[in-house]
Design a protein around this motif. Sequence first.
Motif, mmCIF file in Angstrom:
data_model
loop_
_atom_site.group_PDB
_atom_site.id
_atom_site.type_symbol
_atom_site.label_atom_id
_atom_site.label_comp_id
_atom_site.label_asym_id
_atom_site.label_seq_id
_atom_site.Cartn_x
_atom_site.Cartn_y
_atom_site.Cartn_z
ATOM 1 N N GLY A 113 -14.860 4.094 3.277
ATOM 2 C CA GLY A 113 -15.678 3.194 2.466
ATOM 3 C C GLY A 113 -15.833 1.821 3.092
ATOM 4 O O GLY A 113 -15.914 1.667 4.309
ATOM 5 N N PHE A 165 -10.252 4.087 8.359
ATOM 6 C CA PHE A 165 -10.529 3.519 7.041
ATOM 7 C C PHE A 165 -11.736 4.211 6.422
ATOM 8 O O PHE A 165 -12.635 4.670 7.115
ATOM 9 C CB PHE A 165 -10.779 2.016 7.156
ATOM 10 N N ALA A 185 -13.706 -0.440 3.463
ATOM 11 C CA ALA A 185 -12.568 -0.841 4.291
ATOM 12 C C ALA A 185 -12.859 -0.654 5.777
ATOM 13 O O ALA A 185 -12.269 -1.342 6.613
ATOM 14 C CB ALA A 185 -11.330 -0.045 3.883
ATOM 15 N N ARG A 186 -13.784 0.251 6.118
ATOM 16 C CA ARG A 186 -14.148 0.468 7.533
ATOM 17 C C ARG A 186 -14.652 -0.808 8.176
ATOM 18 O O ARG A 186 -14.490 -1.016 9.377
ATOM 19 C CB ARG A 186 -15.218 1.546 7.662
ATOM 20 N N THR A 208 0.844 -1.191 0.000
ATOM 21 C CA THR A 208 0.000 0.000 0.000
ATOM 22 C C THR A 208 0.881 1.242 0.000
ATOM 23 O O THR A 208 2.002 1.219 0.498
ATOM 24 C CB THR A 208 -0.966 -0.001 1.205
ATOM 25 N N ASN A 226 -4.449 7.847 1.584
ATOM 26 C CA ASN A 226 -4.706 7.282 0.265
ATOM 27 C C ASN A 226 -6.223 7.157 0.164
ATOM 28 O O ASN A 226 -6.947 7.648 1.036
ATOM 29 C CB ASN A 226 -3.942 5.967 0.019
ATOM 30 N N ARG A 227 -6.725 6.494 -0.868
ATOM 31 C CA ARG A 227 -8.186 6.495 -1.057
ATOM 32 C C ARG A 227 -8.928 5.615 -0.051
ATOM 33 O O ARG A 227 -10.129 5.772 0.129
ATOM 34 C CB ARG A 227 -8.546 6.113 -2.480
ATOM 35 N N THR A 228 -8.218 4.717 0.650
ATOM 36 C CA THR A 228 -8.911 3.831 1.595
ATOM 37 C C THR A 228 -8.605 4.106 3.058
ATOM 38 O O THR A 228 -9.272 3.554 3.925
ATOM 39 C CB THR A 228 -8.585 2.352 1.308
ATOM 40 N N ALA A 229 -7.603 4.955 3.347
ATOM 41 C CA ALA A 229 -7.246 5.143 4.754
ATOM 42 C C ALA A 229 -6.570 6.485 4.998
ATOM 43 O O ALA A 229 -5.943 7.056 4.103
ATOM 44 C CB ALA A 229 -6.321 4.020 5.215
#
Length: 155
Positions: free
Chosen positions: A112, A110, A114-115, A62, A82-85
Amino acid sequence: MIEVERVITLDHALTDVVGFLSDFGNTEMWDPGTVTCDRLDDGPLSVGSEWRNVSVFRGRRTELRYRLTRLDPDHLVFVGRNRTATSTDDLRFTQEGGRTRVTYKARIEFAGLARLAAPLLKREFERLGDEVSGQLPRAVDHALGDPPTGDGGTL
């Protein structure tokens, strides 16, 4: 959100420890997940300095872009995104004689879907916190020189 906190005492002066840790590129030496961490700008370190950090976590690579958001003589904060975290590394320092006490808090939020995985990952982040507790003192000793033996002699 996941938070991990560790307190580490180092046998070096506060200004030296803060100087070493203020360069986030040094995470390659003390963060077990970091593969590379390259500065994206140049000049003196200041609030706004940025790094590209590539890490491996649970076998997956990542990348986060980190920014120094606080640079005080006794407090550093780096925020990576980044886009997820969003990852925040908060380091507070206190001088104890010739030693430095570091309170290191890592927080990962996180986004989206990913949460949903956050509760399942807490244990893995705790394990990483334990590894940082072991690697950070060795990295500081390596960068700043071995701590004094306390006997005033030489080897």
